[in-house]
Design an enzyme around this catalytic site. Structure first.
Site, PDB file in Angstrom:
ATOM      1  CG  ASP A  41      -1.713  -0.660   0.979  1.00 51.75           C
ATOM      2  OD1 ASP A  41      -2.120  -1.703  -0.133  1.00 51.75           O
ATOM      3  OD2 ASP A  41      -2.562  -1.693   2.282  1.00 51.75           O
ATOM      4  NE  ARG A  79      -4.529  -1.818  -4.476  1.00 51.43           N
ATOM      5  CZ  ARG A  79      -3.689  -1.823  -3.634  1.00 51.43           C
ATOM      6  NH1 ARG A  79      -2.877  -1.098  -2.376  1.00 51.43           N
ATOM      7  NH2 ARG A  79      -4.234  -3.159  -2.371  1.00 51.43           N
TER       8      ARG A  79
END
Ligand SMILES: Cc1cc2nc3c(=O)[nH]c(=O)nc-3n(C[C@H](O)[C@H](O)[C@H](O)COP(=O)(O)OP(=O)(O)OC[C@H]3O[C@@H](n4cnc5c(N)ncnc54)[C@H](O)[C@@H]3O)c2cc1C
Length: 309
Positions: A135, A186
């Protein structure tokens, strides 16, 4: 409005009283308000939720919540929890995909410790065919996150990718770099309040950057993940992919657990891979405050639930 909502997030995340109240009531029973966004506090609840989500034809990534740990011991505990999670996932027979944060593995204490901890996870993850997504946290960590990612990439770990935020000015360059490496990205808008020296402040600018970056990823990226609940971003991505003859299985959409389930189902039924990000664990308060700040209506939901409890 956009920057304003994020400012609310800071207020919320720093309020000790709210944190105490939320922590007491947020997960207490099966219909408590934090459960809308968080699978539960235990790994068993996360596995049950994952099974349910997969049964709907969706993909999953599991996130063991935690961030900004302060000691080497805490970073070690989080690392062990992730290594255990790999075994639990293998035993449960669910999809082998996890997401993690580097400040949970000690990035804010010592970079070498964090590299070692990440390797402790990537190594068994590679052996068992997992994909591990790093992340992206707030901008003080962007460079370190990417440096640590590249360190492991240069050591031939290929089962790992990063998240990049369209809100940041630097991200166009970072996407180029990831495309050169062949690494999986992402793409997200960015959940953190950032200063204007590093980030766009207006939603329209963040959105325009998102669409530009999604196109670059679709053209030259490796199985990019377009992570958004925004119908305009999704439509822009679909239209561009179709116009370039890019097959629906060359990229995936990702959404957060509990948000726009209708859209998740719709895209999946149209043949797009959709992955749901499923967070669990006891350290859910910072994650919850980010979800609340993204949508003012969520704040009312939160407040009215606190009043009712
Ligand atoms: C799979 C996934 C992983 C992510 N990982 C990261 C990461 O690593 N780093 C990072 O900074 N950010 C991450 N994010 C969060 C992201 O940056 C955004 O903050 C978040 O997705 C909201 O932006 P949006 O693209 O959905 O668009 P927005 O313009 O914020 O929202 C569009 C629409 O989506 C719906 N929506 C959005 N958020 C909510 C909410 N909280 N509750 C209810 N409805 C909502 C609403 O209908 C809203 O109108 C991730 C998001 C996803 C989906």
């Amino acid at each position: 409005m956009y920057a304003g909502a994020k400012a609310v997030f800071y207020g919320l995340s720093r309020s000790a009283t709210l944190k105490r109240l939320a922590s007491k009531y947020g997960m207490r029973s099966s219909d408590s308000f934090a459960r809308r966004f968080i699978a539960g506090e235990t790994v068993e609840e996360a596995i049950d939720t994952s099974r349910r989500v997969q049964a709907e034809g969706l993909h999953i990534t599991l996130d063991y919540l935690g961030e900004s740990v302060r000691t080497v011991e805490e970073a070690d505990t989080a690392t062990r929890a992730y290594v255990r999670l790999l075994d639990v996932i293998v035993a449960a027979g669910i999809e082998r995909n996890i997401s993690l944060k580097l400040t949970q593995l000690g990035a804010s204490i010592d970079r070498a410790t964090c590299v070692d901890n990440l390797r402790r996870i990537l190594e068994p993850a590679a052996r068992h065919g997992f994909f591990v997504r790093i992340d992206m946290e707030n901008s003080p960590w962007t460079q370190m996150t990417l440096d640590i990612f590249e360190t492991l990439w240069q050591q031939e770990y290929r089962n790992v990718g990063v998240a990049l935020q369209s809100a940041l000015h630097r991200t166009a360059r970072d996407i180029q770099r990831m495309n050169e490496l062949g690494a999986r990205v992402r793409l997200v808008k960015g959940a953190y309040k950032e200063p204007e020296t590093v980030a766009y402040q207006r939603k329209a600018d963040v959105d325009a950057a998102f669409l530009r970056m999604a196109r670059v990823l679709l053209d030259g990226g490796t199985y990019p993940a377009i992570a958004t609940h925004d119908p305009a971003m999704i439509e822009g991505t679909r239209a561009y992919a179709a116009s370039r003859g890019i097959a629906t299985d060359r990229f995936e959409f990702q959404m957060l657990y509990g948000i726009r389930r209708d859209l998740q189902a719709e895209l999946s039924s149209e043949g797009y891979p959709v992955r749901v990000y499923i967070p669990y664990g006891t350290e859910w308060y910072p994650y919850l405050t980010r979800r609340l700040a993204e949508r003012p209506a969520n704040l009312w939901f939160f407040a009215s639930n606190l009043v009712r409890t």
